[in-house]
Each structure stands twice: as C-alpha cells, then as structure tokens.
Design an enzyme around this catalytic site. Structure first.
Site, PDB file in Angstrom:
ATOM      1  N   GLY A  38       0.815  -1.362  -0.178  1.00 35.54           N
ATOM      2  CA  GLY A  38      -0.065  -0.026  -0.031  1.00 35.54           C
ATOM      3  C   GLY A  38       0.682   1.138  -0.005  1.00 35.54           C
ATOM      4  O   GLY A  38       2.373   1.345  -0.111  1.00 35.54           O
ATOM      5  N   ASP A  41       0.473  -8.667   1.786  1.00 40.57           N
ATOM      6  CA  ASP A  41      -0.894  -7.624   1.283  1.00 40.57           C
ATOM      7  C   ASP A  41      -1.587  -8.580   0.464  1.00 40.57           C
ATOM      8  O   ASP A  41      -1.041  -9.604  -0.088  1.00 40.57           O
ATOM      9  CB  ASP A  41      -0.125  -6.621   0.334  1.00 40.57           C
ATOM     10  CG  ASP A  41      -0.873  -5.553   0.139  1.00 40.57           C
ATOM     11  OD1 ASP A  41      -0.358  -4.377   0.683  1.00 40.57           O
ATOM     12  OD2 ASP A  41      -2.048  -5.451  -0.264  1.00 40.57           O
ATOM     13  N   THR A  46      -6.349  -3.060  -2.096  1.00 40.84           N
ATOM     14  CA  THR A  46      -6.102  -1.591  -2.584  1.00 40.84           C
ATOM     15  C   THR A  46      -4.488  -1.458  -2.700  1.00 40.84           C
ATOM     16  O   THR A  46      -4.238  -0.404  -2.913  1.00 40.84           O
ATOM     17  CB  THR A  46      -6.616  -0.627  -1.508  1.00 40.84           C
ATOM     18  OG1 THR A  46      -6.161  -0.779  -0.253  1.00 40.84           O
ATOM     19  CG2 THR A  46      -8.075  -0.714  -1.440  1.00 40.84           C
ATOM     20  N   ASP A  92      -4.026 -12.502   3.041  1.00 36.68           N
ATOM     21  CA  ASP A  92      -5.102 -12.023   3.606  1.00 36.68           C
ATOM     22  C   ASP A  92      -5.056 -12.020   5.094  1.00 36.68           C
ATOM     23  O   ASP A  92      -5.334 -13.253   5.515  1.00 36.68           O
ATOM     24  CB  ASP A  92      -6.461 -12.314   3.333  1.00 36.68           C
ATOM     25  CG  ASP A  92      -7.597 -11.441   3.721  1.00 36.68           C
ATOM     26  OD1 ASP A  92      -7.379 -10.918   4.920  1.00 36.68           O
ATOM     27  OD2 ASP A  92      -8.821 -11.685   3.246  1.00 36.68           O
ATOM     28  N   VAL A  93      -4.808 -10.857   5.747  1.00 39.95           N
ATOM     29  CA  VAL A  93      -4.242 -10.887   7.486  1.00 39.95           C
ATOM     30  C   VAL A  93      -5.388 -11.146   8.241  1.00 39.95           C
ATOM     31  O   VAL A  93      -5.316 -11.428   9.388  1.00 39.95           O
ATOM     32  CB  VAL A  93      -3.850  -9.622   7.644  1.00 39.95           C
ATOM     33  CG1 VAL A  93      -4.366  -8.427   7.619  1.00 39.95           C
ATOM     34  CG2 VAL A  93      -2.653  -9.758   9.000  1.00 39.95           C
ATOM     35  N   LYS A 114     -13.238  -6.071   8.757  1.00 33.49           N
ATOM     36  CA  LYS A 114     -12.718  -7.543   9.313  1.00 33.49           C
ATOM     37  C   LYS A 114     -11.114  -6.966   9.423  1.00 33.49           C
ATOM     38  O   LYS A 114     -10.574  -7.758  10.095  1.00 33.49           O
ATOM     39  CB  LYS A 114     -12.789  -8.376   8.144  1.00 33.49           C
ATOM     40  CG  LYS A 114     -14.371  -9.021   8.122  1.00 33.49           C
ATOM     41  CD  LYS A 114     -14.294 -10.091   6.854  1.00 33.49           C
ATOM     42  CE  LYS A 114     -13.600 -11.138   7.154  1.00 33.49           C
ATOM     43  NZ  LYS A 114     -14.115 -12.334   6.067  1.00 33.49           N
ATOM     44  N   TYR A 126     -14.738   2.068   8.879  1.00 35.30           N
ATOM     45  CA  TYR A 126     -13.241   2.455   9.117  1.00 35.30           C
ATOM     46  C   TYR A 126     -13.087   3.045  10.582  1.00 35.30           C
ATOM     47  O   TYR A 126     -12.080   2.392  11.228  1.00 35.30           O
ATOM     48  CB  TYR A 126     -12.718   3.760   8.173  1.00 35.30           C
ATOM     49  CG  TYR A 126     -11.524   3.866   7.929  1.00 35.30           C
ATOM     50  CD1 TYR A 126     -10.287   2.890   7.560  1.00 35.30           C
ATOM     51  CD2 TYR A 126     -10.780   5.174   8.414  1.00 35.30           C
ATOM     52  CE1 TYR A 126      -8.947   3.218   7.657  1.00 35.30           C
ATOM     53  CE2 TYR A 126      -9.583   5.110   8.546  1.00 35.30           C
ATOM     54  CZ  TYR A 126      -8.565   4.491   8.035  1.00 35.30           C
ATOM     55  OH  TYR A 126      -7.103   4.814   7.985  1.00 35.30           O
ATOM     56  N   ARG A 129      -9.232  10.311  -2.584  1.00 36.89           N
ATOM     57  CA  ARG A 129      -8.899  11.366  -1.628  1.00 36.89           C
ATOM     58  C   ARG A 129      -8.518  12.561  -2.403  1.00 36.89           C
ATOM     59  O   ARG A 129      -8.117  12.524  -3.481  1.00 36.89           O
ATOM     60  CB  ARG A 129      -7.887  10.785  -0.639  1.00 36.89           C
ATOM     61  CG  ARG A 129      -8.535   9.819   0.132  1.00 36.89           C
ATOM     62  CD  ARG A 129      -7.420   9.428   1.432  1.00 36.89           C
ATOM     63  NE  ARG A 129      -6.592   8.385   0.803  1.00 36.89           N
ATOM     64  CZ  ARG A 129      -5.624   7.748   1.442  1.00 36.89           C
ATOM     65  NH1 ARG A 129      -5.464   7.938   2.691  1.00 36.89           N
ATOM     66  NH2 ARG A 129      -4.757   6.735   0.835  1.00 36.89           N
TER      67      ARG A 129
HETATM   68  N1  UDP Z   1     -12.583  16.230  -1.279  1.00 38.89           N
HETATM   69  C1  UDP Z   1     -12.708  17.107  -1.983  1.00 38.89           C
HETATM   70  N2  UDP Z   1     -12.672  16.972  -3.389  1.00 38.89           N
HETATM   71  C2  UDP Z   1     -12.277  15.480  -3.753  1.00 38.89           C
HETATM   72  C3  UDP Z   1     -12.001  14.562  -2.691  1.00 38.89           C
HETATM   73  C4  UDP Z   1     -12.024  14.797  -1.647  1.00 38.89           C
HETATM   74  O1  UDP Z   1     -13.207  18.253  -1.947  1.00 38.89           O
HETATM   75  O2  UDP Z   1     -12.157  15.370  -4.822  1.00 38.89           O
HETATM   76  C5  UDP Z   1     -12.471  16.573   0.231  1.00 38.89           C
HETATM   77  C6  UDP Z   1     -13.421  15.933   1.241  1.00 38.89           C
HETATM   78  O3  UDP Z   1     -14.590  15.886   1.179  1.00 38.89           O
HETATM   79  C7  UDP Z   1     -12.777  15.957   2.507  1.00 38.89           C
HETATM   80  C8  UDP Z   1     -11.283  16.423   2.164  1.00 38.89           C
HETATM   81  O4  UDP Z   1     -11.279  16.661   0.721  1.00 38.89           O
HETATM   82  O5  UDP Z   1     -13.426  17.044   2.994  1.00 38.89           O
HETATM   83  C9  UDP Z   1     -10.446  15.467   2.672  1.00 38.89           C
HETATM   84  O6  UDP Z   1     -10.758  14.304   2.054  1.00 38.89           O
HETATM   85  P1  UDP Z   1     -10.197  12.982   1.687  1.00 38.89           P
HETATM   86  O7  UDP Z   1     -10.975  11.768   1.282  1.00 38.89           O
HETATM   87  O8  UDP Z   1      -8.907  12.989   1.217  1.00 38.89           O
HETATM   88  O9  UDP Z   1      -9.817  12.260   3.362  1.00 38.89           O
HETATM   89  P2  UDP Z   1     -10.576  12.398   4.489  1.00 38.89           P
HETATM   90  O10 UDP Z   1      -9.719  13.594   5.305  1.00 38.89           O
HETATM   91  O11 UDP Z   1     -11.938  12.910   4.553  1.00 38.89           O
HETATM   92  O12 UDP Z   1     -10.322  11.130   5.074  1.00 38.89           O
END
Ligand code: UDP
Length: 309
Positions: free
Chosen positions: A10, A31, A35, A56-57, A91, A145, A186
C-alpha cells in the site's frame, strides 16, 4: 530486526518497508492487493532482506522464524474504498488486528497498529490531542473504518494490559506523496490528476472544511521513532499546518501549473469539518516534528503524478 509489515504494497506500507530495509532491517511484507499495488514494491524484490507473501491478514497468520516487530498497516484507507469494501475494512481492522496481535505475542515482538485521526470522527475540538475521545457516527458510511480502528486500538491496549505486550498506537493524520493510487479518491490524488489533465478540480461542499497534510517521508520518520520509543499510549503523527480544501485545491493547481477550473460538488456524509493534530506528545517524547513544507511536498507529489497520468 526482522519486521512484519501488513499492507506492505500500500501507500504507507511500501514507503515503510523501503525505509526499514534502508536501515538494515529484514522485512516480511504481506498484502492481499485489495487496494495495494505490486508496482509500489517492485524495487524491493531485489533486496535479499525482503520477503513477500500475498495474504489476507484476516485469516490465521503463521510466519516461520523470529520476528522482532509486527506493524499492522493493512486496510483500505480512502473514504471511497471503505464505501466499496465496507466488510473487508471492518474485518482487517478487527480480525486482522487480532491475528497480528496474536502473532506478535507468540513471537514476543513489539506490535504497532496504524490507527488514524478518524478515531476522533467529526471532532468537536480543534486541534485534536490524544486525550480527546472523539465524535464518531458508528452507523454512518465512514463508521466501518472509524469503528474498526477504534476497536483495533481497544484490542491493542487490552493485549498491552492483559499480556504485558509492548504496543505502539500510531494515529496517522492525512498524509500524501508518491505511491498514492491515481484513482484513490482522496483529495490530493483527485486534485493532482484533475489539475494535470486540466480537468475541473472537484471541491466537495463549500471547501471551507479543513485538513492538515503531512508529507509521507515525515510520517515514516515519526513511525520509526515511535517504534523505537517505549510509548504504549497513542501518539498523533501529522503536520499541524491546517488549511481549507479550497486553499489546497488552489495550491495543487499552482504546483501543477494547471489551467483547471475549481468546481463544487456535494459534501459526502459525515465528512469531518476540521482536522488538525496536536503534536505536543510527538514533539516531546519522540523529538519529532514534520520538516517538509506543503509547497515542497506538493512539488514532489506532482512529479510522481506527472509520471503516471
Ligand atoms: N475532497 C474534495 N474533493 C475531492 C476529494 C475529497 O473536496 O475530490 C474533500 C473531502 O470531502 C474532505 C477532504 O477533501 O473534506 C479530505 O478528503 P479525503 O478523502 O482526502 O480524506 P479524509 O480526510 O476525509 O479522510
């Protein structure tokens, strides 16, 4: 040391494995590639001290030979991944942590859990100190999560208290850098790919929610210091420079030299409004603090994404 790293293919597991090998340790990587990506560890196969098993751990874990440390980094880690893999996420945090703890106990090894700032949920205080108990919706989409990691911390503390095991609870705040998947979902990878393709940059909500971003090499340095410390309590590792998502979108656009427009899309459910680590404990007890500025980290990350897009 001979060190087991789960989730070795990862984003963080691959950087961590490479760093440990660089320090002269032997690494056994696991791994299941839900992902993770073998490209992240391709270079490590040349190293005679690296062993890898696709595994798979969440299943019974047997590793022959001695182990000095077990570092449990396996888990889907992006909100879109937990939506896609809610049950594997639960899990690996619950059953996977139990198996990894059991293995560490049998080997008399130090155990480290890769926990998260998500244990604080949508925090009602800012910044978040380790003593804060959090504000988590157990049945929301992110709950799979957040609650898995909270359970993992509880299980880890139980093994520490009941079995007297050496444990490390690492609370990781938003981290970015090379080896993030392009389609990870993200903010940083989305913004990078969108900016480099001159496509619209998608900011969710009004973009005024905040995050604090740590460059991956700083995080790995903090992890290694924590591993070698005697601290069994949780430690936040992250960069306390807090910024809005809108500011981040603009910075990525600049770093990528992009012509993209910034557009707004709906905010996902339970998206935390603020997030910023209080790193007093890491500074005092680990003598750690981040060194890489956001500008420098984004430049390095753009170079990686450029080579992939
Ligand atoms: N976010 C965004 N546009 C994107 C992806 C994420 O504005 O294309 C926002 C998301 O809504 C959050 C922040 O960016 O407020 C960080 O999101 P991320 O998925 O990176 O991780 P999180 O900190 O939420 O676990």
């Amino acid at each position: 040391m001979r060190i087991l790293v789960t989730g070795a293919a990862g984003f963080l597991g691959s950087h961590l494995s490479r760093y440990l090998l660089g320090k002269g340790h032997s690494v056994v990587g696991l791994d299941n590639f839900i992902t993770g990506n073998v490209d992240n560890i391709q270079d490590l196969f040349k190293d005679g001290k690296f062993e890898f098993v696709k595994y798979d751990v969440t299943n019974y874990l047997h590793v022959p030979g001695k182990l000095d440390a077990v570092l449990h980094f396996a888990s889907p880690a992006s909100p879109i991944d937990y939506l896609k893999y809610p049950i594997p996420t639960l899990k690996v945090g619950a059953l996977g942590t139990h198996k990894a703890l059991g293995l560490a106990k049998a080997k008399n090894a130090i155990f480290m859990i890769a926990s998260t700032s998500e244990v604080y949920g949508d925090p009602l205080i800012n910044p978040q100190h380790e003593s804060y108990w959090g504000n988590v919706n157990p049945i929301g989409p992110r709950g799979v999560y957040d609650e898995a990691k909270r359970f993992a911390e509880a299980m880890t503390m139980a093994y520490h208290r009941y079995h007297g095991m050496q444990v490390r609870i690492l609370r990781i705040f938003n981290t970015y850098g090379p080896n993030m998947r392009l389609e990870d979902g993200r903010a940083v990878p989305n913004f990078m790919v969108q900016a480099l393709k001159n496509k619209p940059i998608t900011v969710y909500g009004d973009g005024l929610q905040t995050r604090s971003l740590c460059y991956v090499s700083d995080l790995i340095d903090g992890i290694y210091r924590l591993l070698n410390s005697g601290i069994n309590e949780p430690v936040n590792i992250g960069n306390p420079r807090e910024l809005t998502l809108l500011e981040l979108a603009q910075m990525v656009k600049t770093a990528a030299g992009s012509k993209s427009k910034i557009i707004f899309q709906p905010l996902p459910e339970d998206d935390p409004k603020v997030r910023k680590p209080d790193i007093t404990r890491a500074k005092k007890d680990l003598k750690w603090q981040p060194k890489v500025s956001l500008e420098e980290g984004l430049r390095k990350t753009v170079a990686y994404f450029k080579s992939r897009v």
